[in-house]
Motif scaffolding. Structure first.
Motif, PDB file in Angstrom:
ATOM      1  N   ALA A 131       0.791  -1.375   0.035  1.00 35.47           N
ATOM      2  CA  ALA A 131      -0.031  -0.012   0.015  1.00 35.47           C
ATOM      3  C   ALA A 131       0.691   1.252  -0.055  1.00 35.47           C
ATOM      4  O   ALA A 131       0.432   2.312  -0.409  1.00 35.47           O
ATOM      5  CB  ALA A 131      -0.776  -0.143   1.348  1.00 35.47           C
ATOM      6  N   ALA A 134       2.067   1.725  -3.324  1.00 35.76           N
ATOM      7  CA  ALA A 134       0.892   2.294  -4.425  1.00 35.76           C
ATOM      8  C   ALA A 134       0.856   3.899  -4.133  1.00 35.76           C
ATOM      9  O   ALA A 134       0.575   4.575  -5.069  1.00 35.76           O
ATOM     10  CB  ALA A 134      -0.307   1.717  -3.804  1.00 35.76           C
ATOM     11  N   PHE A 138       0.857   6.307  -7.202  1.00 32.92           N
ATOM     12  CA  PHE A 138      -0.256   6.971  -7.370  1.00 32.92           C
ATOM     13  C   PHE A 138      -0.004   8.551  -7.812  1.00 32.92           C
ATOM     14  O   PHE A 138      -0.402   8.981  -8.565  1.00 32.92           O
ATOM     15  CB  PHE A 138      -1.279   6.773  -6.220  1.00 32.92           C
ATOM     16  CG  PHE A 138      -2.750   7.436  -6.420  1.00 32.92           C
ATOM     17  CD1 PHE A 138      -3.492   7.180  -7.528  1.00 32.92           C
ATOM     18  CD2 PHE A 138      -2.915   8.510  -5.604  1.00 32.92           C
ATOM     19  CE1 PHE A 138      -4.921   7.883  -7.676  1.00 32.92           C
ATOM     20  CE2 PHE A 138      -3.913   9.364  -5.781  1.00 32.92           C
ATOM     21  CZ  PHE A 138      -4.778   9.002  -6.908  1.00 32.92           C
ATOM     22  N   PHE A 168      -6.322   2.650  -0.420  1.00 29.55           N
ATOM     23  CA  PHE A 168      -6.240   1.336  -1.073  1.00 29.55           C
ATOM     24  C   PHE A 168      -6.282   0.132  -0.433  1.00 29.55           C
ATOM     25  O   PHE A 168      -6.938  -1.073  -0.958  1.00 29.55           O
ATOM     26  CB  PHE A 168      -4.648   1.516  -1.281  1.00 29.55           C
ATOM     27  CG  PHE A 168      -4.294   2.459  -2.589  1.00 29.55           C
ATOM     28  CD1 PHE A 168      -4.798   2.309  -3.757  1.00 29.55           C
ATOM     29  CD2 PHE A 168      -3.401   3.409  -2.444  1.00 29.55           C
ATOM     30  CE1 PHE A 168      -4.641   3.171  -4.996  1.00 29.55           C
ATOM     31  CE2 PHE A 168      -3.050   4.488  -3.489  1.00 29.55           C
ATOM     32  CZ  PHE A 168      -3.582   4.277  -4.943  1.00 29.55           C
ATOM     33  N   LEU A 171      -9.965  -0.870  -0.722  1.00 26.28           N
ATOM     34  CA  LEU A 171     -10.503  -1.417  -1.740  1.00 26.28           C
ATOM     35  C   LEU A 171     -10.017  -2.871  -1.751  1.00 26.28           C
ATOM     36  O   LEU A 171     -10.769  -3.496  -2.335  1.00 26.28           O
ATOM     37  CB  LEU A 171      -9.847  -0.447  -2.768  1.00 26.28           C
ATOM     38  CG  LEU A 171     -10.474  -0.879  -4.119  1.00 26.28           C
ATOM     39  CD1 LEU A 171     -11.698  -0.520  -4.426  1.00 26.28           C
ATOM     40  CD2 LEU A 171      -9.545   0.273  -5.186  1.00 26.28           C
ATOM     41  N   ALA A 172      -8.751  -3.048  -1.666  1.00 24.11           N
ATOM     42  CA  ALA A 172      -8.377  -4.406  -1.580  1.00 24.11           C
ATOM     43  C   ALA A 172      -9.195  -5.406  -0.936  1.00 24.11           C
ATOM     44  O   ALA A 172      -9.462  -6.557  -1.197  1.00 24.11           O
ATOM     45  CB  ALA A 172      -6.830  -4.600  -1.262  1.00 24.11           C
ATOM     46  N   LEU A 332       1.613   0.438 -10.214  1.00 24.53           N
ATOM     47  CA  LEU A 332       0.019   0.728  -9.661  1.00 24.53           C
ATOM     48  C   LEU A 332      -0.503  -0.460  -9.816  1.00 24.53           C
ATOM     49  O   LEU A 332      -1.422  -1.178  -8.852  1.00 24.53           O
ATOM     50  CB  LEU A 332      -0.572   1.971 -10.170  1.00 24.53           C
ATOM     51  CG  LEU A 332      -0.434   3.240  -9.478  1.00 24.53           C
ATOM     52  CD1 LEU A 332      -1.161   4.558 -10.153  1.00 24.53           C
ATOM     53  CD2 LEU A 332      -0.994   3.073  -8.132  1.00 24.53           C
ATOM     54  N   THR A 335       0.517  -3.324  -7.651  1.00 23.55           N
ATOM     55  CA  THR A 335       0.493  -3.046  -6.104  1.00 23.55           C
ATOM     56  C   THR A 335      -1.184  -3.612  -5.973  1.00 23.55           C
ATOM     57  O   THR A 335      -1.419  -4.244  -5.014  1.00 23.55           O
ATOM     58  CB  THR A 335       0.588  -1.653  -5.777  1.00 23.55           C
ATOM     59  OG1 THR A 335       2.035  -1.494  -6.150  1.00 23.55           O
ATOM     60  CG2 THR A 335       0.457  -1.347  -4.513  1.00 23.55           C
ATOM     61  N   ALA A 336      -1.869  -3.003  -6.805  1.00 23.88           N
ATOM     62  CA  ALA A 336      -3.458  -3.317  -6.559  1.00 23.88           C
ATOM     63  C   ALA A 336      -3.763  -4.697  -6.773  1.00 23.88           C
ATOM     64  O   ALA A 336      -4.382  -5.364  -6.051  1.00 23.88           O
ATOM     65  CB  ALA A 336      -4.331  -2.533  -7.815  1.00 23.88           C
ATOM     66  N   SER A 337      -3.270  -5.493  -7.564  1.00 24.85           N
ATOM     67  CA  SER A 337      -3.569  -6.958  -7.766  1.00 24.85           C
ATOM     68  C   SER A 337      -2.846  -7.550  -6.768  1.00 24.85           C
ATOM     69  O   SER A 337      -3.525  -8.617  -6.473  1.00 24.85           O
ATOM     70  CB  SER A 337      -2.828  -7.390  -9.289  1.00 24.85           C
ATOM     71  OG  SER A 337      -1.799  -7.242  -9.235  1.00 24.85           O
ATOM     72  N   LEU A 339      -2.097  -6.541  -3.547  1.00 27.14           N
ATOM     73  CA  LEU A 339      -3.026  -6.473  -2.431  1.00 27.14           C
ATOM     74  C   LEU A 339      -4.128  -7.378  -2.389  1.00 27.14           C
ATOM     75  O   LEU A 339      -4.177  -7.839  -1.240  1.00 27.14           O
ATOM     76  CB  LEU A 339      -3.288  -4.951  -2.494  1.00 27.14           C
ATOM     77  CG  LEU A 339      -2.363  -3.764  -1.636  1.00 27.14           C
ATOM     78  CD1 LEU A 339      -2.935  -2.397  -2.196  1.00 27.14           C
ATOM     79  CD2 LEU A 339      -2.481  -4.004  -0.448  1.00 27.14           C
ATOM     80  N   GLN A 340      -4.417  -7.589  -3.556  1.00 25.11           N
ATOM     81  CA  GLN A 340      -5.867  -8.492  -3.533  1.00 25.11           C
ATOM     82  C   GLN A 340      -5.519 -10.008  -3.409  1.00 25.11           C
ATOM     83  O   GLN A 340      -5.912 -10.742  -2.615  1.00 25.11           O
ATOM     84  CB  GLN A 340      -6.380  -8.228  -4.903  1.00 25.11           C
ATOM     85  CG  GLN A 340      -7.331  -6.551  -4.987  1.00 25.11           C
ATOM     86  CD  GLN A 340      -7.359  -6.603  -6.459  1.00 25.11           C
ATOM     87  OE1 GLN A 340      -7.751  -7.503  -7.194  1.00 25.11           O
ATOM     88  NE2 GLN A 340      -7.553  -5.399  -6.885  1.00 25.11           N
TER      89      GLN A 340
END
Length: 520
Positions: A131, A134, A138, A168, A171-172, A332, A335-337, A339-340
Motif C-alpha cells: 500500500a 501504491a 499514485f 487502497f 479497496l483491496a 500501480l 500493487t493493486a493486484s 494487495l488483493q
C-alpha cells in the motif's frame, strides 16, 4: 464429507487421545474456483515483480554492489527447495492453513502456532508495504498525467499519505471479501500489463545502455553472476534477506489449495512454476537496470540515496521518456493486484487457525454469498493499514525498514515449513530415491540456508545502522519489527493456550488428523 487417513510410511496411526473425536470438516470455502493458469497468475501477482523490484533493488545494491544478479540467483535456490517441501506437504495434507497446519502436524501445536504467526506477520507487513508503494506511484502517476511535478511531492505529506494508503487497503479488502472469482478477474489484466511494461523497460534500457545514451551505463560483465565476489558473509546475508523478499508470495498458491480445481496437484505445480517464472523475469530486469543505471551514487545510479526506496521512480523517465507513465501504471497495477491476491493468504491462515480452535471462532466465519473468509479478510486489512500508519510516523524510511524486517519473517516460517516436511515424512525419506531428495535433502538444505540468513540478519539488525537508522531505545527498528513481532507472537500464544486449551492439548489437530480431501 469423505475422509481419509494417511500413513506416510510412518507406521500405524496412533489411537486418538481419550475424550477426543478426530476428524476433519470443510471450512466452507468455495471449491473449484481456480485452474492452474489462474493460480500461477495469482502467485505472480502476489510476488508483484514490478513492486518488489522497485522496493528492493536499491537496498540490495547497497548490500552486494555489482553482485546483484548473483545474489538473486543464490536466493532463488532455497526458495525452490522450500517450494518442493510445500508441494510434498500439500500433496499429503492440502489445507488453507499451510505452515500453521503442517508445522502443527509435524512438531505439535506450540511450534505450529508460532509458524502460523510468522506467516501472518509477514503477510500483514507486506500488505502495508504494498500500500505504501501504491501511494508513491499514485501521486507520481498524477504528476505525469497532469504535467505537474508538485503532485508527486504530495506523498511526503504524512497525513495525506496515510489516508491514501488506508483507501487502497480498504479497496483491496472489498474485492478480496467478494471471493477468489472477483480477485481472479482483476488479476489477468493487471498481471499481464505489469509483465508487458517490464518487458518494454528491459528493451529500452538495453538499447540506451548499448548506445551509450546514459553517462552511468555499465558494460555487461559475467562477474556479476559470481557470488564469490561478495566481500563478507554479512553483506551476503543482508543481500539474501532482501533477495528472499522479492521471491516471496508464491506460497499463496498453496493457501488457496482448497478452492482450486484439482487442489493437490494444481497448487503444488503452481507454486514451483511461479517461482521459476519470476526468476527469469527478475534476471532480465536486473541486468538491464544495472547496464543503464550503473551502481554509482550520482544521477540515476542505483546507489544514489534519492533513488534507493523506489528505483523505477528515478529510472522511468530517463529510460522510457514519454512512456514513463506506463511504468507508474504498471507498479500501480502490480500493487493493486498484489494487495488483493496477498490478502488471501493471511485471511485463510486466520480461518484455518480458528477452524482448528487456535484462535477465536469468529475468524472461521465464511461469507455465505461469496464463500470467502469475510471476517478474517477485514481484520487482516485493518491490522495492515494500522501497521503502516504507525510505521509511517516512527520510521524515516518505512518501505526499506519493512522490507528488511519482512526478510526475517520469511526466513523464519519458510525454514520452519521446510523442516516440518522432513520431520513429518521422516519414516519414509529412505523408502525411495525421490523421497530422499524431495523429503530430506532439498527441504533440509533450503531450511538451513534460510536459518543462517535469519540469524545473521537478526544479529546485524540490532544496530540502528541497519536499515534507515530509526531506533527505539538504541535498538534498530528492523530488529524490533522482525524479532520483536515474532516474540510478541509467543506472548499471544501463551494467552491463547489459556483461553482455548483444546488446540494446545492436541484435541483438534495432530499428525494423525485425517487429511482434508481435495479432488485430484
Amino acid at each position: 464429507m469423505s475422509q481419509t487417513i494417511r500413513q506416510n510410511g510412518a507406521g500405524k496411526t496412533p489411537p486418538d487421545a481419550p475424550g477426543t473425536t478426530h476428524g476433519i470438516t470443510s471450512k466452507g470455502l468455495k471449491r473449484g474456483q481456480l485452474g492452474l493458469l489462474a493460480v500461477v497468475v495469482m502467485g505472480i501477482s502476489s510476488v508483484a515483480p514490478a513492486v518488489s523490484l522497485t522496493s528492493s533493488l536499491g537496498p540490495a545494491v547497497n548490500a552486494v554492489g555489482l553482485q546483484l544478479p548473483a545474489i538473486f540467483i543464490v536466493a532463488f535456490i532455497p526458495m525452490i527447495l522450500v517450494a518442493f517441501a510445500y508441494r510434498e506437504l500439500n500433496a499429503d495434507s492440502p489445507d488453507s492453513g499451510t505452515t500453521f497446519t503442517w508445522a502443527t502436524k509435524a512438531f505439535g501445536p506450540f511450534v505450529g502456532w508460532l509458524g502460523g504467526w510468522g506467516l501472518l506477520a509477514a503477510n500483514i507487513i507486506v500488505l502495508s508495504n504494498l500500500a505504501g508503494v501504491a501511494v508513491d506511484f499514485f501521486y507520481l502517476f498524477l504528476a505525469q498525467l497532469f504535467g505537474n511535478p508538485d503532485l508527486a511531492s504530495l506523498t511526503s505529506n504524512k497525513l495525506l499519505n496515510i489516508s491514501t494508503c488506508l483507501l487502497f487497503v480498504a479497496l483491496a479488502v472489498w474485492i478480496s471479501y467478494r471471493g477468489l472469482h472477483a480477485t481472479k478477474l482483476v488479476q489477468y489484466t493487471m498481471v499481464g500489463f505489469q509483465v508487458v511494461v517490464l518487458g518494454v523497460f528491459v528493451v529500452m534500457a538495453l538499447t540506451q545502455a548499448l548506445s551509450g545514451g546514459t553517462p552511468t551505463a555499465l558494460a555487461f560483465n559475467w562477474d556479476w553472476f559470481n557470488p564469490a565476489e561478495i566481500a563478507t558473509f554479512q553483506q551476503f546475508a543482508g543481500g539474501m534477506s532482501l533477495a528472499v523478499f522479492v521471491y516471496w508470495g508464491w506460497d499463496v498458491c498453496l493457501a488457496v489449495n482448497e478452492e482450486t480445481k484439482g487442489g493437490k496437484g494444481t497448487a503444488g505445480k503452481a507454486g514451483t512454476t511461479t517461482a521459476a517464472a519470476v526468476l527469469g523475469l527478475y534476471i532480465l530486469v536486473i541486468v538491464a537496470t544495472m547496464m543503464v543505471a550503473g551502481i554509482g551514487s550520482e544521477g540515476i545510479g542505483l546507489n544514489n540515496p534519492d533513488n534507493q526506496s523506489n528505483i523505477f521512480t528515478a529510472l522511468a523517465s530517463p529510460v522510457m521518456g514519454p512512456l514513463a507513465i506506463l511504468m507508474s501504471l504498471a507498479v500501480l497495477a502490480g500493487t493493486a493486484s498484489s494487495l488483493q491476491s496477498t490478502m488471501a493468504s493471511p485471511a485463510r491462515s486466520l480461518l484455518a487457525m480458528a477452524h482448528y480452535g487456535a484462535l477465536p471462532h469468529r475468524f472461521a466465519n465464511v461469507s455465505k454469498r461469496f464463500g470467502s473468509p469475510g471476517f478474517a479478510t477485514i481484520v487482516a486489512g485493518l491490522i495492515s493499514g494500522g501497521f503502516y500508519a504507525v510505521m509511517k510516523v516512527v520510521s524515516e524510511n518505512v518501505l526499506n525498514d519493512t522490507i528488511l524486517a519482512l526478510g526475517l519473517m520469511i526466513c523464519f516460517y519458510y525454514a520452519l515449513t521446510a523442516f516440518a516436511c522432513t520431520w513429518y515424512f521422516r519414516y519414509s525419506v529412505f523408502s525411495s530415491v525421490r523421497n530422499f531428495f524431495m523429503r530430506l535433502l532439498f527441504p533440509v538444505m533450503g531450511g538451513l540456508v534460510l536459518t543462517l540468513v535469519f540469524l545473521q540478519t537478526a544479529v546485524d539488525s540490532w544496530s540502528p545502522d541497519f536499515g534507515s537508522g530509526s531506533e527505539v531505545f538504541g535498538v534498530g527498528l528492523v530488529f524490533i519489527l522482525g524479532v520483536g513481532i515474532l516474540a510478541l507472537g509467543a506472548v499471544f500464544m501463551v494467552i491463547m493456550a489459556k483461553v482455548r486449551p483444546g488446540f494446545f492439548h492436541g484435541e483438534t489437530l495432530r499428525k494423525d488428523t485425517p487429511a482434508l480431501v481435495v479432488p485430484d
